[in-house]
Design a protein around this motif. Structure first.
Motif, mmCIF file in Angstrom:
data_model
loop_
_atom_site.group_PDB
_atom_site.id
_atom_site.type_symbol
_atom_site.label_atom_id
_atom_site.label_comp_id
_atom_site.label_asym_id
_atom_site.label_seq_id
_atom_site.Cartn_x
_atom_site.Cartn_y
_atom_site.Cartn_z
ATOM 1 N N UNK A 162 -2.652 43.377 -22.754
ATOM 2 C CA UNK A 162 -1.296 43.318 -23.307
ATOM 3 C C UNK A 162 -1.333 42.831 -24.761
ATOM 4 N N UNK A 163 -2.174 41.844 -25.039
ATOM 5 C CA UNK A 163 -2.254 41.258 -26.381
ATOM 6 C C UNK A 163 -2.941 42.185 -27.375
ATOM 7 N N UNK A 164 -3.978 42.867 -26.939
ATOM 8 C CA UNK A 164 -4.754 43.748 -27.817
ATOM 9 C C UNK A 164 -4.140 45.144 -27.733
ATOM 10 N N UNK A 165 -3.421 45.513 -28.785
ATOM 11 C CA UNK A 165 -2.732 46.811 -28.768
ATOM 12 C C UNK A 165 -3.377 47.836 -29.699
ATOM 13 N N UNK A 166 -4.567 47.543 -30.191
ATOM 14 C CA UNK A 166 -5.299 48.485 -31.033
ATOM 15 C C UNK A 166 -6.439 49.088 -30.210
ATOM 16 N N UNK A 167 -6.672 50.370 -30.406
ATOM 17 C CA UNK A 167 -7.774 51.056 -29.723
ATOM 18 C C UNK A 167 -9.090 50.705 -30.424
ATOM 19 N N UNK A 168 -10.223 50.812 -29.714
ATOM 20 C CA UNK A 168 -11.509 50.433 -30.314
ATOM 21 C C UNK A 168 -11.790 51.109 -31.659
ATOM 22 N N UNK A 169 -11.559 52.415 -31.758
ATOM 23 C CA UNK A 169 -11.819 53.117 -33.014
ATOM 24 C C UNK A 169 -10.897 52.655 -34.136
ATOM 25 N N UNK A 170 -9.654 52.408 -33.783
ATOM 26 C CA UNK A 170 -8.667 51.930 -34.753
ATOM 27 C C UNK A 170 -9.054 50.536 -35.260
ATOM 28 N N UNK A 171 -9.468 49.657 -34.352
ATOM 29 C CA UNK A 171 -9.883 48.312 -34.736
ATOM 30 C C UNK A 171 -11.155 48.367 -35.577
ATOM 31 N N UNK A 176 -18.931 35.978 -42.419
ATOM 32 C CA UNK A 176 -17.850 36.655 -41.726
ATOM 33 C C UNK A 176 -16.823 35.640 -41.215
ATOM 34 N N UNK A 177 -15.553 35.989 -41.283
ATOM 35 C CA UNK A 177 -14.517 35.107 -40.746
ATOM 36 C C UNK A 177 -14.569 35.109 -39.225
ATOM 37 N N UNK A 178 -14.006 34.079 -38.633
ATOM 38 C CA UNK A 178 -13.977 33.949 -37.179
ATOM 39 C C UNK A 178 -13.208 35.120 -36.562
ATOM 40 N N UNK A 179 -12.078 35.489 -37.157
ATOM 41 C CA UNK A 179 -11.282 36.599 -36.640
ATOM 42 C C UNK A 179 -11.996 37.933 -36.741
ATOM 43 N N UNK A 180 -12.711 38.137 -37.833
ATOM 44 C CA UNK A 180 -13.452 39.388 -38.019
ATOM 45 C C UNK A 180 -14.551 39.499 -36.962
ATOM 46 N N UNK A 181 -15.255 38.406 -36.733
ATOM 47 C CA UNK A 181 -16.286 38.375 -35.696
ATOM 48 C C UNK A 181 -15.659 38.647 -34.323
ATOM 49 N N UNK A 182 -14.500 38.047 -34.084
ATOM 50 C CA UNK A 182 -13.803 38.274 -32.824
ATOM 51 C C UNK A 182 -13.443 39.746 -32.663
ATOM 52 N N UNK A 183 -12.995 40.376 -33.734
ATOM 53 C CA UNK A 183 -12.646 41.797 -33.680
ATOM 54 C C UNK A 183 -13.815 42.652 -33.227
ATOM 55 N N UNK A 184 -15.004 42.332 -33.716
ATOM 56 C CA UNK A 184 -16.197 43.080 -33.287
ATOM 57 C C UNK A 184 -16.454 42.878 -31.797
ATOM 58 N N UNK A 185 -16.262 41.650 -31.322
ATOM 59 C CA UNK A 185 -16.438 41.368 -29.889
ATOM 60 C C UNK A 185 -15.390 42.114 -29.058
ATOM 61 N N UNK A 186 -14.176 42.162 -29.571
ATOM 62 C CA UNK A 186 -13.088 42.835 -28.860
ATOM 63 C C UNK A 186 -13.408 44.316 -28.666
ATOM 64 N N UNK A 187 -13.956 44.950 -29.680
ATOM 65 C CA UNK A 187 -14.336 46.364 -29.571
ATOM 66 C C UNK A 187 -15.289 46.548 -28.391
ATOM 67 N N UNK A 188 -16.279 45.684 -28.294
ATOM 68 C CA UNK A 188 -17.222 45.758 -27.184
ATOM 69 C C UNK A 188 -16.546 45.546 -25.839
ATOM 70 N N UNK A 203 -18.282 45.197 -15.585
ATOM 71 C CA UNK A 203 -19.405 44.794 -16.440
ATOM 72 C C UNK A 203 -19.128 43.515 -17.222
ATOM 73 N N UNK A 204 -17.916 42.969 -17.102
ATOM 74 C CA UNK A 204 -17.535 41.799 -17.891
ATOM 75 C C UNK A 204 -18.104 40.515 -17.292
ATOM 76 N N UNK A 205 -18.595 39.656 -18.161
ATOM 77 C CA UNK A 205 -19.176 38.380 -17.748
ATOM 78 C C UNK A 205 -18.135 37.264 -17.877
ATOM 79 N N UNK A 206 -18.494 36.088 -17.403
ATOM 80 C CA UNK A 206 -17.610 34.926 -17.559
ATOM 81 C C UNK A 206 -17.408 34.629 -19.049
ATOM 82 N N UNK A 207 -18.442 34.808 -19.866
ATOM 83 C CA UNK A 207 -18.317 34.603 -21.318
ATOM 84 C C UNK A 207 -17.329 35.603 -21.920
ATOM 85 N N UNK A 208 -17.330 36.827 -21.403
ATOM 86 C CA UNK A 208 -16.375 37.836 -21.877
ATOM 87 C C UNK A 208 -14.940 37.405 -21.561
ATOM 88 N N UNK A 209 -14.737 36.925 -20.336
ATOM 89 C CA UNK A 209 -13.401 36.475 -19.952
ATOM 90 C C UNK A 209 -12.973 35.261 -20.776
#
Length: 122
Positions: A22-31, A55-67, A75-81
């Motif tokens: 719900x919070x992430x409304x951008x598609x992976x390619x768009x992000x 790299x900023x914290x948010x920029x790094x987070x964006x890369x993680x979000x794409x993954x 396939x999601x781990x506890x760290x992912x959650x």
């Protein structure tokens, strides 16, 4: 592990996943495209301070979000959650601080977009 503990963890994971999507409304390619922009790279807090570079914290987070968006739920781990909960919290806090007026070209919006949320999208 007791069944009640597993069920409770499964429920939390389901809730976290729903809140994240719900919070992430951008598609992976768009992000991914957004993260390549100069605007994306100019906002956010840097671990080493603004002059520390990197790299900023948010920029790094964006890369993680794409993954995260490209992976299956199974396939999601506890760290992912954990990161998903961090994203949800950031988006909620930042949205509560929305400035007045047109936010189209603001650092407020750009910062949110680094975290996968474009406030101009419905």
């Amino acid at each position: 592990m007791k069944r009640d503990d597993r069920d409770s963890r499964d429920d939390r994971g389901r809730d976290t996943y729903r809140e994240f999507t719900d919070a992430v409304n951008m598609k992976p390619g768009e992000l991914s495209s957004w993260l390549e922009s100069e605007e994306s790279k100019t906002v956010g807090w840097h671990k080493g301070g603004r002059t520390g570079g990197g790299e900023s914290v948010g920029h790094e987070s964006g890369r993680k979000i794409i993954g995260l968006l490209r992976r299956k739920r199974s396939e999601l781990s506890e760290a992912d959650y954990k990161h998903m909960r961090k994203v949800v919290g950031y988006v909620r806090r930042h949205m509560a601080q929305r400035p007045s007026g047109d936010v189209r070209d603001t650092k407020w919006r750009w910062s949110l977009m680094n975290w996968g949320h474009d406030p101009l999208k419905r």
